[in-house]
Design a protein around this motif. Structure first.
Motif, PDB file in Angstrom:
ATOM      1  N   VAL A 136       0.995  -1.279  -0.091  1.00  0.00           N
ATOM      2  CA  VAL A 136      -0.104   0.033  -0.170  1.00  0.00           C
ATOM      3  C   VAL A 136       0.975   1.279   0.076  1.00  0.00           C
ATOM      4  CG1 VAL A 136      -2.102   1.133   1.148  1.00  0.00           C
ATOM      5  CG2 VAL A 136      -1.578  -1.327   1.375  1.00  0.00           C
ATOM      6  N   LEU A 137       1.115   2.157  -1.118  1.00  0.00           N
ATOM      7  CA  LEU A 137       1.585   3.081  -1.233  1.00  0.00           C
ATOM      8  C   LEU A 137       1.274   4.414  -0.339  1.00  0.00           C
ATOM      9  CD1 LEU A 137       2.297   3.392  -5.058  1.00  0.00           C
ATOM     10  CD2 LEU A 137       3.791   2.229  -3.383  1.00  0.00           C
ATOM     11  N   ALA A 138       2.318   5.154   0.030  1.00  0.00           N
ATOM     12  CA  ALA A 138       1.982   6.280   0.765  1.00  0.00           C
ATOM     13  C   ALA A 138       0.705   7.224  -0.028  1.00  0.00           C
ATOM     14  CB  ALA A 138       3.040   7.191   1.163  1.00  0.00           C
ATOM     15  N   ARG A 139      -0.046   7.945   0.511  1.00  0.00           N
ATOM     16  CA  ARG A 139      -1.040   8.750   0.203  1.00  0.00           C
ATOM     17  C   ARG A 139      -0.520   9.978  -0.887  1.00  0.00           C
ATOM     18  NH1 ARG A 139      -3.123   7.368   5.047  1.00  0.00           N
ATOM     19  NH2 ARG A 139      -5.481   6.438   5.076  1.00  0.00           N
ATOM     20  N   GLU A 140       0.595  10.115  -0.395  1.00  0.00           N
ATOM     21  CA  GLU A 140       1.345  11.269  -1.044  1.00  0.00           C
ATOM     22  C   GLU A 140       2.101  11.086  -2.418  1.00  0.00           C
ATOM     23  OE1 GLU A 140       1.412  12.059   3.456  1.00  0.00           O
ATOM     24  OE2 GLU A 140       1.693  10.317   2.117  1.00  0.00           O
ATOM     25  N   CYS A 141       1.721   9.997  -2.908  1.00  0.00           N
ATOM     26  CA  CYS A 141       2.374   9.455  -4.310  1.00  0.00           C
ATOM     27  C   CYS A 141       1.278  10.018  -5.504  1.00  0.00           C
ATOM     28  CB  CYS A 141       2.597   7.816  -4.365  1.00  0.00           C
ATOM     29  SG  CYS A 141       3.728   7.422  -3.335  1.00  0.00           S
ATOM     30  N   SER A 142       1.868  10.869  -6.185  1.00  0.00           N
ATOM     31  CA  SER A 142       1.174  11.108  -7.514  1.00  0.00           C
ATOM     32  C   SER A 142       0.834   9.941  -8.438  1.00  0.00           C
ATOM     33  CB  SER A 142       1.658  12.325  -8.155  1.00  0.00           C
ATOM     34  OG  SER A 142       2.736  11.878  -8.966  1.00  0.00           O
ATOM     35  N   ILE A 143       0.030  10.142  -9.281  1.00  0.00           N
ATOM     36  CA  ILE A 143      -0.148   8.965 -10.594  1.00  0.00           C
ATOM     37  C   ILE A 143       1.163   9.098 -11.191  1.00  0.00           C
ATOM     38  CG2 ILE A 143      -1.414   8.415 -12.541  1.00  0.00           C
ATOM     39  CD1 ILE A 143      -3.744   9.888 -11.130  1.00  0.00           C
ATOM     40  N   ALA A 144       1.786   9.971 -11.596  1.00  0.00           N
ATOM     41  CA  ALA A 144       2.893   9.868 -12.152  1.00  0.00           C
ATOM     42  C   ALA A 144       3.979   9.111 -11.547  1.00  0.00           C
ATOM     43  CB  ALA A 144       3.339  11.343 -12.701  1.00  0.00           C
ATOM     44  N   GLU A 145       4.283   9.650 -10.213  1.00  0.00           N
ATOM     45  CA  GLU A 145       5.122   8.858  -9.321  1.00  0.00           C
ATOM     46  C   GLU A 145       4.573   7.127  -8.989  1.00  0.00           C
ATOM     47  OE1 GLU A 145       6.238  12.640  -6.610  1.00  0.00           O
ATOM     48  OE2 GLU A 145       4.632  11.224  -6.072  1.00  0.00           O
ATOM     49  N   ILE A 146       3.282   7.028  -9.066  1.00  0.00           N
ATOM     50  CA  ILE A 146       3.138   5.465  -8.811  1.00  0.00           C
ATOM     51  C   ILE A 146       3.397   4.784 -10.221  1.00  0.00           C
ATOM     52  CG2 ILE A 146       0.871   3.941  -8.937  1.00  0.00           C
ATOM     53  CD1 ILE A 146      -0.468   6.426  -7.174  1.00  0.00           C
ATOM     54  N   GLU A 147       3.099   5.475 -11.352  1.00  0.00           N
ATOM     55  CA  GLU A 147       3.509   4.970 -12.465  1.00  0.00           C
ATOM     56  C   GLU A 147       4.943   4.397 -12.554  1.00  0.00           C
ATOM     57  OE1 GLU A 147       2.708   5.262 -17.207  1.00  0.00           O
ATOM     58  OE2 GLU A 147       2.347   6.991 -16.183  1.00  0.00           O
ATOM     59  N   LYS A 148       5.914   5.291 -12.278  1.00  0.00           N
ATOM     60  CA  LYS A 148       7.408   5.070 -12.191  1.00  0.00           C
ATOM     61  C   LYS A 148       7.774   3.988 -11.271  1.00  0.00           C
ATOM     62  CE  LYS A 148       8.535   9.914 -13.565  1.00  0.00           C
ATOM     63  NZ  LYS A 148       8.950  11.002 -13.115  1.00  0.00           N
ATOM     64  N   ILE A 149       7.097   4.059 -10.368  1.00  0.00           N
ATOM     65  CA  ILE A 149       7.108   2.893  -9.117  1.00  0.00           C
ATOM     66  C   ILE A 149       6.854   1.519  -9.714  1.00  0.00           C
ATOM     67  CG2 ILE A 149       6.454   2.094  -7.042  1.00  0.00           C
ATOM     68  CD1 ILE A 149       6.107   4.934  -5.917  1.00  0.00           C
ATOM     69  N   HIS A 150       5.706   1.572 -10.289  1.00  0.00           N
ATOM     70  CA  HIS A 150       5.361   0.377 -10.968  1.00  0.00           C
ATOM     71  C   HIS A 150       6.368  -0.181 -12.044  1.00  0.00           C
ATOM     72  CE1 HIS A 150       2.748  -2.239 -13.893  1.00  0.00           C
ATOM     73  NE2 HIS A 150       2.761  -2.662 -12.609  1.00  0.00           N
ATOM     74  N   ALA A 151       6.944   0.845 -12.856  1.00  0.00           N
ATOM     75  CA  ALA A 151       7.669   0.486 -13.987  1.00  0.00           C
ATOM     76  C   ALA A 151       9.211   0.236 -13.592  1.00  0.00           C
ATOM     77  CB  ALA A 151       7.685   1.531 -14.945  1.00  0.00           C
ATOM     78  N   SER A 152       9.607   0.700 -12.554  1.00  0.00           N
ATOM     79  CA  SER A 152      10.985   0.532 -12.195  1.00  0.00           C
ATOM     80  C   SER A 152      11.191  -0.474 -10.960  1.00  0.00           C
ATOM     81  CB  SER A 152      11.475   1.886 -11.682  1.00  0.00           C
ATOM     82  OG  SER A 152      10.791   2.488 -10.616  1.00  0.00           O
ATOM     83  N   SER A 153      10.162  -0.868 -10.488  1.00  0.00           N
ATOM     84  CA  SER A 153      10.128  -1.783  -9.353  1.00  0.00           C
ATOM     85  C   SER A 153      10.681  -3.212  -9.773  1.00  0.00           C
ATOM     86  CB  SER A 153       8.722  -2.196  -8.774  1.00  0.00           C
ATOM     87  OG  SER A 153       8.788  -2.989  -7.717  1.00  0.00           O
ATOM     88  N   PRO A 154      11.863  -3.614  -9.162  1.00  0.00           N
ATOM     89  CA  PRO A 154      12.613  -4.843  -9.573  1.00  0.00           C
ATOM     90  C   PRO A 154      11.713  -6.091  -9.169  1.00  0.00           C
ATOM     91  CG  PRO A 154      13.541  -3.849  -7.357  1.00  0.00           C
ATOM     92  CD  PRO A 154      12.598  -3.007  -7.691  1.00  0.00           C
ATOM     93  N   VAL A 155      10.487  -5.868  -8.361  1.00  0.00           N
ATOM     94  CA  VAL A 155       9.826  -7.043  -7.898  1.00  0.00           C
ATOM     95  C   VAL A 155       8.387  -6.784  -8.616  1.00  0.00           C
ATOM     96  CG1 VAL A 155      11.139  -7.727  -5.783  1.00  0.00           C
ATOM     97  CG2 VAL A 155       9.124  -6.066  -5.619  1.00  0.00           C
ATOM     98  N   ALA A 156       7.713  -8.058  -8.732  1.00  0.00           N
ATOM     99  CA  ALA A 156       6.292  -7.932  -9.024  1.00  0.00           C
ATOM    100  C   ALA A 156       5.004  -7.690  -7.922  1.00  0.00           C
ATOM    101  CB  ALA A 156       6.221  -8.978 -10.075  1.00  0.00           C
ATOM    102  N   ALA A 157       5.403  -7.116  -6.822  1.00  0.00           N
ATOM    103  CA  ALA A 157       4.337  -6.858  -5.890  1.00  0.00           C
ATOM    104  C   ALA A 157       3.250  -6.123  -6.291  1.00  0.00           C
ATOM    105  CB  ALA A 157       5.234  -6.427  -4.793  1.00  0.00           C
ATOM    106  N   PRO A 158       2.049  -6.444  -6.247  1.00  0.00           N
ATOM    107  CA  PRO A 158       0.895  -5.392  -6.699  1.00  0.00           C
ATOM    108  C   PRO A 158       0.771  -4.182  -5.640  1.00  0.00           C
ATOM    109  CG  PRO A 158       0.084  -7.697  -6.412  1.00  0.00           C
ATOM    110  CD  PRO A 158       1.597  -7.733  -5.795  1.00  0.00           C
TER     111      PRO A 158
END
Length: 830
Positions: A136-158
């Motif tokens: 569960v990401l911090a509420r302070e993350c923007s959609i653009a940041e969420i997209e980058k986290i998802h794209a660059s994460s080294p693991v496949a955690a939802p």
């Protein structure tokens, strides 16, 4: 995309289930971040999980608080009950608890709570390494940041994000306000909501006139409905609704709205496809549902940080409590009738409040008795015994806070025993003359059952059994949580079977499937007592040297304080500047200092407390100063400074030996700062459960209260949205926030433009220093905020006397109270 709804009691569970939640989250009596909710007990779990699973809904237990060393045995017992009851997952904040769960069960799902303050791909990887299957990401993350986290994460955690409900102004897991001001830790589920109180803005000693804007730290509520297509494209797997303290009507209403929107985004015929709905259609849903959402609960609705930082929109500052739907302004008053030009529907029986811009002074309001209309105006009459019409004046804003008709309509979606939401099932029929009718049933979760008729199929002379006639009987599932979705008819020839026998087989199948669906999930469980064994063996591996005399480590925030600390004989100094570029100057200065005895003076520098994607430049700037070491404050620091000397700061939330051992042995930290949520009894338990040389204890500081993405400087001393157009008033103004009792809390901004509000009064743990030294604590921190060089020198002298035994703790406390202008409190240790 899953929808996760809150449940503070049984009615909320039913409200969530009947209105389309894929899962619900709830707390037990202890160890959850909403202790004020009704909550459930461990004894409720079997019934609760059977109810949810029968309806095809998952249930998650919130185990999302810090756990102290002397609570670990109780926590293990509770976790075993949770896992044995077939709960689908636990939502966890405490790193030690994640490790404990893995010690108890190798396969029970762990969800990393927003209380873990995950804001980056490194945070996702850290949680995944602990065993988290969802973050569960911090509420302070923007959609653009969420997209980058998802794209660059080294693991496949939802990834899961909050999509609706109250917004904390501080980073979850990093708020110490309730702990500091009232001994009620937000990290222990006891938030006192100080962010919803009024504050005056004091800049350079003068109050800034803000009109009716006094709730400077109270964000509007989050409503991410309009952002659903973007969230889906960004890779979000689950949407979470806040509100375990809210009513069942709130849960029902908000769940229903988001369920409808998700179903439009992802049609059931294409559940795994990309979102198909145009933004215009989502906007239509938003428009049609806004009234219902505002009436459920609203301090004003916004997209929070999802669209990025806009400090002019996040906090309107006019009120901090529920308002509802805006009706308009009072045009004139003729008691007992109040007139206005309505901007939203209004009717007799509705409840309203008159907003004079001072909610803290008490407000007038009540239920409307009758309505009159005249020249496009509406006159609302009230009970004169309940409304002081002398306080209701033209120009005041009017809000509808209650709509009984809507509440009745919403309650009808879940009240009573009727099952409105049903899970689809599919039947298959096989057989031929002389053999029984064989029926199979399956649901969408993989459960299957089979039953045969007691009578054989007979050749039909007329009206043979057809797919249509069989479907008609199988569709009579009655008062069950099942609905027929399809039938595979593979019966050979023209045969017949009594309807009564078909119905009997259907009932038998339904009962079998119900039993399968209600059965608790079977997670692996290790033997009692094994969870700690591996860690206990490692607790003795600490190889840190014991010091004969505790070290006193000043934390300074200005160059003047640095010079004073160096002149006072400090051998280690922690430096936390707002501008990391100045660290080079600080290191250069310390390198010129003479040795203290045989030891060169060491300088350790402090990077910003929160890291977000794109801020690598800040960490590079910090490391470029080539300090002796670095204070680690988040998951990215662990990775970035992995080849440097490092110590853990308080923001790592180390409250038990399982967490401490993980940081020491997995990440090579030299020492850890004990969590500020610990009182002396809990700190004592920690120091007895783990090697005391692992820890340093802060015994003097201005407690950091709120740590916020919300920039008060930008919001109220500029017209800008963020650092790009605010003019950086934080660089030129000394700002304090004055609370309701007159305390002046200092506000600071860091390199990432995040604000920290510090307690106006310093706190001391001097009374407990002797006991902590006896336990073996090797270092004590003395944190300074805005003290002068003279105050730094005097304070350090006093604590040196304390550590030498020249003065006792109570006497030092009294001395500090006498010399400090605002006084000194005993603080959280006491």
């Amino acid at each position: 995309m899953d929808l996760l709804s809150p449940a503070g009691n049984w009615d909320c569970v039913r409200a969530a289930v009947e209105n389309g939640a894929d899962a619900v989250y709830f707390g037990l009596g202890r160890f959850n971040a909403r202790l004020r909710a009704h909550n459930f007990t461990e004894a409720d779990l079997p019934e609760l999980m059977a109810f949810l699973h029968r309806r095809g809904v998952r249930g998650y237990v919130t185990f999302n608080t810090l756990i102290f060393a002397d609570e670990l045995a109780d926590a293990e017992r509770s976790l075993r009950a949770i896992i044995s009851a077939g709960v689908d997952a636990a939502i966890v904040q405490d790193i030690g608890i994640a490790r404990l769960i893995r010690g108890i069960s190798p396969d029970f799902p762990i969800h990393a709570s927003t209380q873990m303050s995950v804001t980056s791909a490194a945070g996702v990887a850290f949680a995944h390494k602990l065993g988290a299957s969802l973050v569960v990401l911090a509420r302070e993350c923007s959609i653009a940041e969420i997209e980058k986290i998802h794209a660059s994460s080294p693991v496949a955690a939802p990834l899961e994000v909050f999509v609706h409900g109250a917004l904390c102004v501080a980073y979850s897991g990093q708020c110490l306000t309730s702990e500091a001001l009232g001994g009620r830790s937000a990290n222990r589920g006891e938030c006192a909501q100080a962010c919803r109180m009024t504050y005056d803005l004091i800049s350079d000693g003068q109050q800034v006139e803000l009109g009716d804007r006094r709730y400077l730290l109270s964000p509007q509520d989050l409503s991410g409905l309009t952002a659903l297509p973007e969230l889906a494209r960004a890779g979000v797997a689950s949407l979470k609704i806040e509100g375990r303290l809210k009513t069942p009507e709130y849960v029902a209403n908000v769940t229903r709205v988001y369920r409808q929107a998700i179903d439009r985004l992802f049609p059931k015929s294409q559940p795994d496809s990309a979102p198909k709905v145009a933004q215009a259609q989502i906007n239509e849903i938003v428009r049609d549902s806004r009234y219902d959402l505002e009436m459920s609960f609203s301090r004003g609705l916004s997209t929070g940080w999802l669209g990025g930082i806009d400090n002019q929109k996040l906090v309107h500052a006019r009120f901090g409590t529920k308002r509802g739907v805006y009706l308009g302004e009072v045009s004139h008053v003729a008691a007992p009738v109040v007139w206005l030009h309505p901007e939203a529907p209004v009717k007799a029986g509705d409840g309203v409040v008159f907003d004079a811009g001072r909610p803290d002074d008490g407000e007038e309001g009540g239920r409307i008795f009758t309505l009159k209309t005249k020249n496009n105006e509406v006159g609302m009459s009230f009970d004169p015994e309940r409304v002081d019409f002398g306080r209701v004046r033209p120009g005041q804003k009017v809000w509808k806070t209650s709509d009984p008709a809507l509440e009745k309509k919403i309650r009808a979606t879940f009240a009573g025993e009727q099952m409105r939401r049903k899970a689809p099932v599919w039947f298959a029929a096989h057989g031929h003359a002389g053999a029984p009718l064989s029926l199979e049933i399956r649901d969408g979760q993989g459960h299957t059952a089979r039953a045969d008729s007691a009578l054989p199929l007979q050749p039909a002379t007329k009206q043979p059994l057809t797919a249509e006639t069989l479907r008609a009987q199988l569709d009579r599932l009655g008062d069950t949580p099942l609905v027929l979705a399809g039938l595979e008819f593979a019966v050979e020839g023209e045969v017949i079977l009594p309807v009564s026998e078909i119905n009997r087989v259907r009932r038998e199948l339904g009962a079998k499937l119900d039993e399968l669906r209600a059965a608790p999930l079977r997670w692996q469980l290790n033997e009692v007592g094994t969870a700690f064994q591996a860690v206990r063996g490692r607790l003795g591996e600490a190889s840190l040297p014991e010091t004969a005399e505790p070290e006193l480590i000043p934390v300074v925030r200005t160059h003047e304080q640095l010079e004073a600390a160096a002149s006072n004989g400090a051998t280690t100094i922690y430096v936390e500047y707002e501008d990391p570029k100045r660290y080079r100057e600080a290191v250069k200065f310390v390198r010129t200092l003479p040795r203290v005895g045989e030891k060169a003076v060491e300088i350790w520098v402090v990077p910003p407390r929160i890291f977000k994607t794109g801020e690598e430049w800040i960490l590079k700037q910090v490391r470029s100063c080539e300090a002796d070491g670095y204070l680690v404050r988040n998951y990215d620091h662990l990775e970035f400074f992995k080849n440097d000397r490092k110590r853990g700061d308080f923001s790592l939330n180390v409250a038990n030996p399982l967490t401490a051992e993980y940081f020491i042995n997995e990440y090579g930290l030299e020492r850890l700062t004990a969590s500020y949520d610990l009182n002396i009894r809990q700190l004592d338990a920690l120091l007895r459960a783990a090697p005391p040389q692992w820890f340093e204890v802060t015994i003097h500081q201005h407690m950091p209260l709120f740590h916020m993405e919300h920039c008060v400087f930008c919001a109220f001393l500029s017209k800008g949205k963020d650092y790009r157009d605010c003019g950086r008033p934080c660089d030129t103004h000394d700002v304090r926030l004055r609370d309701r009792v007159g305390a002046m809390h200092t506000l600071k901004a860091d390199a990432g433009c995040r604000n920290t509000l510090y307690n106006s009064r310093a706190q001391t743990g001097a009374e407990f220093a002797k006991h902590l030294m006896e336990l073996g604590v090797p270092a004590f921190r003395i944190e300074f905020l805005h003290e002068s060089a003279l105050e730094v020198a005097r304070t350090l002298d006093s604590y040196r006397k304390l550590l030498r035994g020249d003065i006792n703790g109570p006497d030092l406390w009294r001395e500090l109270k006498a010399t400090n202008q605002l006084g000194v409190t005993r603080g959280t240790l006491g």
